[in-house]
Write an enzyme that holds these catalytic residues in place. Structure first.
Site, PDB file in Angstrom:
ATOM      1  N   LYS A  57       7.254  32.105  42.449  1.00  0.00           N
ATOM      2  CA  LYS A  57       8.020  30.935  41.554  1.00  0.00           C
ATOM      3  C   LYS A  57       9.118  31.888  41.117  1.00  0.00           C
ATOM      4  CE  LYS A  57       3.452  30.158  38.707  1.00  0.00           C
ATOM      5  NZ  LYS A  57       2.575  30.246  37.205  1.00  0.00           N
ATOM      6  N   ALA A  73       6.352  35.106  35.794  1.00  0.00           N
ATOM      7  CA  ALA A  73       4.982  35.296  35.600  1.00  0.00           C
ATOM      8  C   ALA A  73       3.891  34.702  35.891  1.00  0.00           C
ATOM      9  CB  ALA A  73       4.651  35.706  34.444  1.00  0.00           C
ATOM     10  N   ASP A  74       2.519  34.789  36.598  1.00  0.00           N
ATOM     11  CA  ASP A  74       1.484  34.205  36.745  1.00  0.00           C
ATOM     12  C   ASP A  74      -0.180  34.701  35.982  1.00  0.00           C
ATOM     13  OD1 ASP A  74       0.624  31.187  38.006  1.00  0.00           O
ATOM     14  OD2 ASP A  74      -0.967  33.076  38.608  1.00  0.00           O
ATOM     15  N   THR A  75      -0.303  34.120  36.081  1.00  0.00           N
ATOM     16  CA  THR A  75      -1.936  34.034  34.468  1.00  0.00           C
ATOM     17  C   THR A  75      -3.288  33.813  34.926  1.00  0.00           C
ATOM     18  OG1 THR A  75      -0.734  35.347  33.279  1.00  0.00           O
ATOM     19  CG2 THR A  75      -3.174  34.778  32.731  1.00  0.00           C
ATOM     20  N   GLY A 110       0.879  39.151  36.462  1.00  0.00           N
ATOM     21  CA  GLY A 110       1.397  39.217  38.006  1.00  0.00           C
ATOM     22  C   GLY A 110       3.019  39.099  37.426  1.00  0.00           C
TER      23      GLY A 110
END
Length: 199
Positions: A57, A73-75, A110
Site C-alpha cells: 500500500k 497500514a493493513d489489519t 502491519g
C-alpha cells in the site's frame, strides 16, 4: 493539538478510522490511497501478510510521490493461522462471527513508513488478542443486519455496536479498530516527522 507536523506526510488509506485517529492528535497530512490485490499467498504467515500488505500500500503511493513520507497500514483478523478478510456477503459474515464465538483470535496490523527518494523504509507489526463472548446464530444474524459487518475484516467493528461481542482485549485497542496508534506515533516521532506541540 497534541502533536505538530514537522514534515508533510501522506496517509495511504481511505479508512475513516485511521484518518480520525491522526486528525484527533492535531496532525497535518493528506490522503492518497490506491487499490491493491489483498489476496493472501498460499499458506502465508499472518504477520508476514499484514506487513506485506502495508508495504505494498505504501509502495504504490510512494511511486507517485517519491519525495514524500508515506504511511500505510493493513489489519487482519486471524483465527489460528487463518486470515479472515472482509466477508463476501451477509451469510459469509454470519459464518465468520460464529467461528469466532466464544473463542480468542488475534488482530494483527502491519505498519509501513516509506520515503522512496531517501531510500527509507520502516516496517513493523502489532498483535492484539481478542476474546469473544459466546453467542448464537440469531445474534450473529441480527448484528450482520445492522450493516456494520460487511466492510470490516472478521465481520465486526469493535468501535461500533460490535463491541458487545468482545469479552476482553489484551493489547492495543486501537489496533483492533485498525491502526496501532502508539506504535504509529513512535515511528513518526523517531523519523522526526512529528513532535509534541509544546517544547
Amino acid at each position: 493539538m497534541i502533536y505538530r507536523t514537522l514534515k508533510p506526510f501522506v496517509l495511504a488509506s481511505n479508512s475513516p478510522r485511521r484518518k480520525d485517529f491522526l486528525t484527533d492528535l492535531g496532525l497535518d497530512f493528506r490522503i492518497e490511497a490506491r487499490e491493491i490485490d489483498e489476496s493472501p499467498l498460499t499458506a502465508e504467515d499472518p504477520t508476514l501478510y499484514v506487513e506485506r500488505m502495508a508495504k505494498r500500500k505504501a509502495s504504490v503511493v510512494a511511486d507517485l510521490f517519491p519525495g514524500e513520507y508515506v504511511v500505510a497500514a493493513d489489519t487482519a483478523v486471524c483465527l489460528g493461522e487463518t486470515i479472515l478478510g472482509k466477508p463476501a456477503d451477509e451469510q459469509d459474515a454470519v459464518e465468520m462471527l460464529l467461528a469466532l464465538s466464544g473463542r480468542s483470535h488475534v488482530v494483527r496490523s502491519g505498519i509501513c513508513l516509506l520515503n522512496r527518494q531517501l531510500n527509507r523504509e520502516v516496517v513493523l507489526s502489532v498483535a492484539t488478542d481478542v476474546h469473544f463472548v459466546e453467542f448464537d446464530a440469531a445474534v450473529a444474524r441480527s448484528y450482520v443486519k445492522t450493516g456494520e459487518s460487511l466492510d470490516k475484516a472478521g465481520a465486526y467493528g469493535i468501535q461500533g455496536s460490535g463491541a458487545f461481542l468482545v469479552g476482553r482485549v489484551s493489547g492495543s485497542y486501537t489496533n483492533v479498530v485498525g491502526l496501532p496508534l502508539a506504535e504509529t506515533i513512535n515511528v513518526l516521532k523517531n523519523e522526526k516527522i512529528i513532535d509534541s506541540s509544546i517544547n
